[in-house]
Write a protein that holds these residues in place. Structure first.
Motif, PDB file in Angstrom:
ATOM      1  N   TYR A 122       0.860  -1.178   0.000  1.00  0.00           N
ATOM      2  CA  TYR A 122       0.000   0.000   0.000  1.00  0.00           C
ATOM      3  C   TYR A 122       0.896   1.227   0.000  1.00  0.00           C
ATOM      4  CZ  TYR A 122      -3.082   3.691   1.617  1.00  0.00           C
ATOM      5  OH  TYR A 122      -3.770   4.862   1.721  1.00  0.00           O
ATOM      6  N   VAL A 123       0.638   2.109  -0.931  1.00  0.00           N
ATOM      7  CA  VAL A 123       1.372   3.368  -0.989  1.00  0.00           C
ATOM      8  C   VAL A 123       0.339   4.487  -0.824  1.00  0.00           C
ATOM      9  CG1 VAL A 123       2.857   4.852  -2.379  1.00  0.00           C
ATOM     10  CG2 VAL A 123       3.094   2.357  -2.529  1.00  0.00           C
ATOM     11  N   PRO A 124       0.417   5.238   0.270  1.00  0.00           N
ATOM     12  CA  PRO A 124      -0.581   6.288   0.493  1.00  0.00           C
ATOM     13  C   PRO A 124      -0.454   7.408  -0.527  1.00  0.00           C
ATOM     14  CG  PRO A 124       1.158   6.407   2.147  1.00  0.00           C
ATOM     15  CD  PRO A 124       1.433   5.184   1.314  1.00  0.00           C
ATOM     16  N   ALA A 125      -1.537   8.132  -0.678  1.00  0.00           N
ATOM     17  CA  ALA A 125      -1.545   9.285  -1.568  1.00  0.00           C
ATOM     18  C   ALA A 125      -0.567  10.338  -1.037  1.00  0.00           C
ATOM     19  CB  ALA A 125      -2.949   9.879  -1.643  1.00  0.00           C
ATOM     20  N   ALA A 126      -0.162  11.227  -1.910  1.00  0.00           N
ATOM     21  CA  ALA A 126       0.738  12.318  -1.511  1.00  0.00           C
ATOM     22  C   ALA A 126       0.047  13.185  -0.460  1.00  0.00           C
ATOM     23  CB  ALA A 126       1.109  13.155  -2.720  1.00  0.00           C
ATOM     24  N   LYS A 127       0.843  13.745   0.438  1.00  0.00           N
ATOM     25  CA  LYS A 127       0.291  14.613   1.476  1.00  0.00           C
ATOM     26  C   LYS A 127      -0.284  15.873   0.831  1.00  0.00           C
ATOM     27  CE  LYS A 127       3.067  13.134   5.336  1.00  0.00           C
ATOM     28  NZ  LYS A 127       2.092  12.596   6.228  1.00  0.00           N
ATOM     29  N   ALA A 128      -1.364  16.345   1.411  1.00  0.00           N
ATOM     30  CA  ALA A 128      -2.002  17.560   0.922  1.00  0.00           C
ATOM     31  C   ALA A 128      -1.098  18.763   1.184  1.00  0.00           C
ATOM     32  CB  ALA A 128      -3.347  17.765   1.616  1.00  0.00           C
ATOM     33  N   THR A 129      -1.155  19.710   0.265  1.00  0.00           N
ATOM     34  CA  THR A 129      -0.387  20.941   0.456  1.00  0.00           C
ATOM     35  C   THR A 129      -1.095  21.796   1.515  1.00  0.00           C
ATOM     36  OG1 THR A 129      -1.611  22.193  -1.206  1.00  0.00           O
ATOM     37  CG2 THR A 129       0.319  20.935  -1.970  1.00  0.00           C
ATOM     38  N   GLU A 130      -0.373  22.767   2.044  1.00  0.00           N
ATOM     39  CA  GLU A 130      -0.977  23.664   3.032  1.00  0.00           C
ATOM     40  C   GLU A 130      -2.162  24.405   2.416  1.00  0.00           C
ATOM     41  OE1 GLU A 130       0.295  27.342   5.972  1.00  0.00           O
ATOM     42  OE2 GLU A 130       1.857  26.086   5.100  1.00  0.00           O
ATOM     43  N   GLN A 131      -2.053  24.761   1.150  1.00  0.00           N
ATOM     44  CA  GLN A 131      -3.142  25.456   0.456  1.00  0.00           C
ATOM     45  C   GLN A 131      -4.386  24.553   0.375  1.00  0.00           C
ATOM     46  OE1 GLN A 131      -2.204  26.603  -3.554  1.00  0.00           O
ATOM     47  NE2 GLN A 131      -4.072  27.777  -3.820  1.00  0.00           N
ATOM     48  N   GLU A 132      -4.191  23.277   0.066  1.00  0.00           N
ATOM     49  CA  GLU A 132      -5.320  22.348  -0.002  1.00  0.00           C
ATOM     50  C   GLU A 132      -5.961  22.159   1.364  1.00  0.00           C
ATOM     51  OE1 GLU A 132      -3.883  19.437  -3.660  1.00  0.00           O
ATOM     52  OE2 GLU A 132      -2.938  19.220  -1.674  1.00  0.00           O
ATOM     53  N   VAL A 133      -5.143  22.041   2.394  1.00  0.00           N
ATOM     54  CA  VAL A 133      -5.660  21.886   3.753  1.00  0.00           C
ATOM     55  C   VAL A 133      -6.465  23.123   4.142  1.00  0.00           C
ATOM     56  CG1 VAL A 133      -5.014  21.716   6.190  1.00  0.00           C
ATOM     57  CG2 VAL A 133      -3.843  20.298   4.483  1.00  0.00           C
ATOM     58  N   ASN A 134      -5.936  24.302   3.877  1.00  0.00           N
ATOM     59  CA  ASN A 134      -6.642  25.537   4.218  1.00  0.00           C
ATOM     60  C   ASN A 134      -7.949  25.673   3.451  1.00  0.00           C
ATOM     61  OD1 ASN A 134      -4.734  26.348   6.105  1.00  0.00           O
ATOM     62  ND2 ASN A 134      -3.522  27.459   4.598  1.00  0.00           N
ATOM     63  N   HIS A 135      -7.954  25.224   2.204  1.00  0.00           N
ATOM     64  CA  HIS A 135      -9.174  25.276   1.400  1.00  0.00           C
ATOM     65  C   HIS A 135     -10.267  24.401   2.030  1.00  0.00           C
ATOM     66  CE1 HIS A 135     -11.822  25.472  -2.048  1.00  0.00           C
ATOM     67  NE2 HIS A 135     -11.830  24.138  -2.103  1.00  0.00           N
ATOM     68  N   VAL A 136      -9.913  23.186   2.423  1.00  0.00           N
ATOM     69  CA  VAL A 136     -10.888  22.286   3.041  1.00  0.00           C
ATOM     70  C   VAL A 136     -11.348  22.855   4.380  1.00  0.00           C
ATOM     71  CG1 VAL A 136     -11.218  19.982   4.043  1.00  0.00           C
ATOM     72  CG2 VAL A 136     -10.041  20.236   1.847  1.00  0.00           C
ATOM     73  N   LYS A 137     -10.421  23.402   5.161  1.00  0.00           N
ATOM     74  CA  LYS A 137     -10.799  24.014   6.442  1.00  0.00           C
ATOM     75  C   LYS A 137     -11.797  25.139   6.223  1.00  0.00           C
ATOM     76  CE  LYS A 137      -6.657  23.214   9.243  1.00  0.00           C
ATOM     77  NZ  LYS A 137      -5.488  23.867   9.861  1.00  0.00           N
ATOM     78  N   SER A 138     -11.555  25.954   5.196  1.00  0.00           N
ATOM     79  CA  SER A 138     -12.460  27.082   4.950  1.00  0.00           C
ATOM     80  C   SER A 138     -13.850  26.591   4.561  1.00  0.00           C
ATOM     81  CB  SER A 138     -11.900  28.016   3.867  1.00  0.00           C
ATOM     82  OG  SER A 138     -11.978  27.406   2.582  1.00  0.00           O
ATOM     83  N   ILE A 139     -13.918  25.507   3.818  1.00  0.00           N
ATOM     84  CA  ILE A 139     -15.220  24.938   3.442  1.00  0.00           C
ATOM     85  C   ILE A 139     -15.956  24.410   4.677  1.00  0.00           C
ATOM     86  CG2 ILE A 139     -16.332  23.031   2.208  1.00  0.00           C
ATOM     87  CD1 ILE A 139     -14.140  23.354   0.056  1.00  0.00           C
ATOM     88  N   LEU A 140     -15.219  23.742   5.537  1.00  0.00           N
ATOM     89  CA  LEU A 140     -15.842  23.113   6.704  1.00  0.00           C
ATOM     90  C   LEU A 140     -16.197  24.103   7.798  1.00  0.00           C
ATOM     91  CD1 LEU A 140     -13.636  19.903   6.956  1.00  0.00           C
ATOM     92  CD2 LEU A 140     -15.946  20.103   6.035  1.00  0.00           C
ATOM     93  N   THR A 141     -15.593  25.280   7.795  1.00  0.00           N
ATOM     94  CA  THR A 141     -15.874  26.242   8.855  1.00  0.00           C
ATOM     95  C   THR A 141     -16.781  27.376   8.405  1.00  0.00           C
ATOM     96  OG1 THR A 141     -13.819  27.446   8.335  1.00  0.00           O
ATOM     97  CG2 THR A 141     -13.731  25.764  10.089  1.00  0.00           C
ATOM     98  N   GLN A 142     -17.243  27.322   7.164  1.00  0.00           N
ATOM     99  CA  GLN A 142     -18.178  28.353   6.704  1.00  0.00           C
ATOM    100  C   GLN A 142     -19.501  28.186   7.409  1.00  0.00           C
ATOM    101  OE1 GLN A 142     -18.561  27.971   2.456  1.00  0.00           O
ATOM    102  NE2 GLN A 142     -16.540  28.817   2.055  1.00  0.00           N
ATOM    103  N   PRO A 143     -20.114  29.312   7.817  1.00  0.00           N
ATOM    104  CA  PRO A 143     -21.435  29.196   8.465  1.00  0.00           C
ATOM    105  C   PRO A 143     -22.457  28.672   7.449  1.00  0.00           C
ATOM    106  CG  PRO A 143     -20.781  31.508   8.192  1.00  0.00           C
ATOM    107  CD  PRO A 143     -19.638  30.651   7.705  1.00  0.00           C
ATOM    108  N   THR A 144     -23.374  27.849   7.944  1.00  0.00           N
ATOM    109  CA  THR A 144     -24.388  27.292   7.054  1.00  0.00           C
ATOM    110  C   THR A 144     -25.569  28.244   6.973  1.00  0.00           C
ATOM    111  OG1 THR A 144     -25.356  26.094   8.890  1.00  0.00           O
ATOM    112  CG2 THR A 144     -23.754  24.911   7.544  1.00  0.00           C
ATOM    113  N   MET A 145     -26.196  28.247   5.835  1.00  0.00           N
ATOM    114  CA  MET A 145     -27.369  29.097   5.629  1.00  0.00           C
ATOM    115  C   MET A 145     -28.622  28.302   5.979  1.00  0.00           C
ATOM    116  SD  MET A 145     -26.918  31.965   3.486  1.00  0.00           S
ATOM    117  CE  MET A 145     -25.719  32.690   2.429  1.00  0.00           C
ATOM    118  N   HIS A 146     -29.495  28.897   6.734  1.00  0.00           N
ATOM    119  CA  HIS A 146     -30.759  28.222   7.085  1.00  0.00           C
ATOM    120  C   HIS A 146     -31.912  28.994   6.541  1.00  0.00           C
ATOM    121  CE1 HIS A 146     -29.088  25.159   9.723  1.00  0.00           C
ATOM    122  NE2 HIS A 146     -28.214  26.088  10.096  1.00  0.00           N
TER     123      HIS A 146
END
Length: 85
Positions: A61-85
């Motif tokens: 098993y060879v794991p995928a390449a580690k995410a770049t800091e930019q990719e990590v920050n992008h996912v964090k920004s998506i997950l921390t955005q306030p949801t619209m109700h």
């Protein structure tokens, strides 16, 4: 059957069991049963980690390449955005 196939099959089986426990535990109202399922899940997780290490060491098993800091920050920004109700 060769070793690589056996390790892969075992990992698939354990991953399926972990998914099953993840679905069963929150639906269980009996506290004793819930605790027992959690203990079994922990044991499965430990087995999965050991098999994963064997697979990595033998290059099964060879794991995928580690995410770049930019990719990590992008996912964090998506997950921390306030949801619209």
């Amino acid at each position: 059957m060769n070793e690589k196939t056996m390790v892969a099959d075992a990992l698939v089986g354990i991953n399926g069991e972990l998914k099953m426990f993840g679905e069963m535990i929150p639906q269980t109202e009996n506290k004793e049963l819930k605790q027992c399922l959690k203990q079994i899940r922990t044991s499965c997780e430990m087995s999965q980690e050991k098999l994963y290490e064997v697979a990595r060491q033998k290059s099964y098993y060879v794991p995928a390449a580690k995410a770049t800091e930019q990719e990590v920050n992008h996912v964090k920004s998506i997950l921390t955005q306030p949801t619209m109700h």
